[in-house]
Design a protein around this motif. Structure first.
Motif, PDB file in Angstrom:
ATOM      1  N   ALA A  21       0.986  -1.201  -0.034  1.00  7.84           N
ATOM      2  CA  ALA A  21      -0.152  -0.058   0.105  1.00  7.84           C
ATOM      3  C   ALA A  21       0.959   1.271  -0.065  1.00  7.84           C
ATOM      4  CB  ALA A  21      -0.932   0.160   1.200  1.00  7.84           C
ATOM      5  N   ILE A  22       0.950   1.871  -1.233  1.00  8.14           N
ATOM      6  CA  ILE A  22       1.684   3.248  -1.187  1.00  8.14           C
ATOM      7  C   ILE A  22       0.724   4.283  -1.743  1.00  8.14           C
ATOM      8  CG2 ILE A  22       3.814   4.273  -2.406  1.00  8.14           C
ATOM      9  CD1 ILE A  22       4.662   1.434  -2.882  1.00  8.14           C
ATOM     10  N   ASP A  23       0.895   5.450  -0.956  1.00  6.70           N
ATOM     11  CA  ASP A  23      -0.023   6.647  -1.425  1.00  6.70           C
ATOM     12  C   ASP A  23       0.500   7.290  -2.780  1.00  6.70           C
ATOM     13  OD1 ASP A  23      -1.595   6.388   0.940  1.00  6.70           O
ATOM     14  OD2 ASP A  23      -0.354   7.628   2.107  1.00  6.70           O
ATOM     15  N   GLY A  24      -0.283   7.885  -3.324  1.00  6.14           N
ATOM     16  CA  GLY A  24       0.144   8.688  -4.558  1.00  6.14           C
ATOM     17  C   GLY A  24       0.522   7.818  -6.057  1.00  6.14           C
ATOM     18  N   LEU A  25       1.258   8.194  -6.802  1.00  5.70           N
ATOM     19  CA  LEU A  25       1.674   7.510  -7.926  1.00  5.70           C
ATOM     20  C   LEU A  25       2.966   7.168  -8.008  1.00  5.70           C
ATOM     21  CD1 LEU A  25      -0.652   9.551 -10.484  1.00  5.70           C
ATOM     22  CD2 LEU A  25      -1.266   7.322  -9.404  1.00  5.70           C
ATOM     23  N   PRO A  26       3.554   6.162  -7.275  1.00  8.38           N
ATOM     24  CA  PRO A  26       4.901   5.952  -7.348  1.00  8.38           C
ATOM     25  C   PRO A  26       5.290   5.409  -8.786  1.00  8.38           C
ATOM     26  CG  PRO A  26       3.629   4.210  -6.211  1.00  8.38           C
ATOM     27  CD  PRO A  26       2.624   5.103  -6.550  1.00  8.38           C
ATOM     28  N   ALA A  27       6.761   5.726  -8.807  1.00 10.35           N
ATOM     29  CA  ALA A  27       7.321   5.454 -10.123  1.00 10.35           C
ATOM     30  C   ALA A  27       7.760   3.862 -10.089  1.00 10.35           C
ATOM     31  CB  ALA A  27       8.469   6.345 -10.501  1.00 10.35           C
TER      32      ALA A  27
END
Length: 248
Positions: A21-27
């Motif tokens: 679970a990672i917030d935002g739009l990770p590269a």
């Protein structure tokens, strides 16, 4: 479901699945780095070739990304993961303002309907505009009294402020009118919500609709916090999209 259709001599012997679970739009670089903590949701499991390989995953946590591992190599035709949409409510609360409480991307779910002979009930809350008539919810023609309805669980309890009823592409088969009701019964089973004796509060009284039109209703009744809505169409017909805007 890990599908290995057409892979008969070159399918992986085993697979596993991890989630994070990672917030935002990770590269991509961030996702493949050692900084990401992946949790195993499906341990290493045997696969069959040229088959549908269904697995049950027990996890109540919200995940944003998945990583499929195959051992030692080979081909996979499709990966299907079924579950419920859980939006990032912290982000939405920070943004503020009104959101579509029924939208699929915000966790809305169409629980039940009286009929969906021509178009599936889930189409009603799909993202974006409908692309054609089959992309909406449509019931068969009634040959007697009554009306059609659908019950939707909101993504989160909220206060309804305005509505949009979109009948795009429904020109000779749109409902003559519609109404919307709400309730605050988060834990109520669908059987109770479908009970004719269950009390719903009017949000929009019966109102005429137009063919192939986006109808906006900015003046609705304040029913307080709502967890579910019931959308009624009279006597039958098709609706492309329903948007119920409010605040959580």
């Amino acid at each position: 479901v890990v599908e290995t259709s057409h892979f008969k001599g070159n399918y992986p012997e085993q697979c596993s699945l991890e989630a994070c679970a990672i917030d935002g739009l990770p590269a991509t670089e961030q996702l493949i780095s050692d900084a990401v903590l992946w949790a195993e949701v499906l341990p290493k499991t045997n696969l069959n070739g040229d088959s549908l390989n269904p697995f049950v995953i027990s996890s109540e946590q919200r995940w944003t990304h998945l990583r499929l591992k195959i051992y030692p190599d080979g081909g996979v035709a499709r990966l299907r993961l079924y579950g419920e949409v859980v939006p990032d409510w912290n982000r939405l609360k920070k943004i503020g303002g009104e959101i579509d409480l029924t939208a699929l991307e915000n966790g809305g779910l169409v629980l039940s309907c009286s009929d969906m002979f021509f178009g599936h009930r889930h189409n009603l809350i799909m993202p974006g505009r409908a692309t054609n008539m089959s992309d909406g919810w449509e019931t068969k023609r009634r040959r007697g009294p009554g009306y059609d309805w659908t019950i939707i669980r909101l993504g989160a309890p909220g206060r309804i402020r305005r509505l949009e009823v979109d009948t795009s592409y429904f020109k000779g088969n749109f409902p003559e009118s519609c109404s919307l009701e709400s309730c605050n019964a988060e834990d109520a089973p669908i059987e109770r919500l479908q009970d004719p004796e269950f009390v719903w509060r009017p949000v929009l009284t019966r109102t005429k609709l137009q063919a192939h039109t986006r109808d906006f209703f900015d003046e609705v009744m304040d029913t307080g916090i709502s967890s579910h809505v019931r959308f009624n169409i009279f006597p039958d017909g098709g609706v492309s999209r329903l948007r119920v805007y409010g605040r959580i």
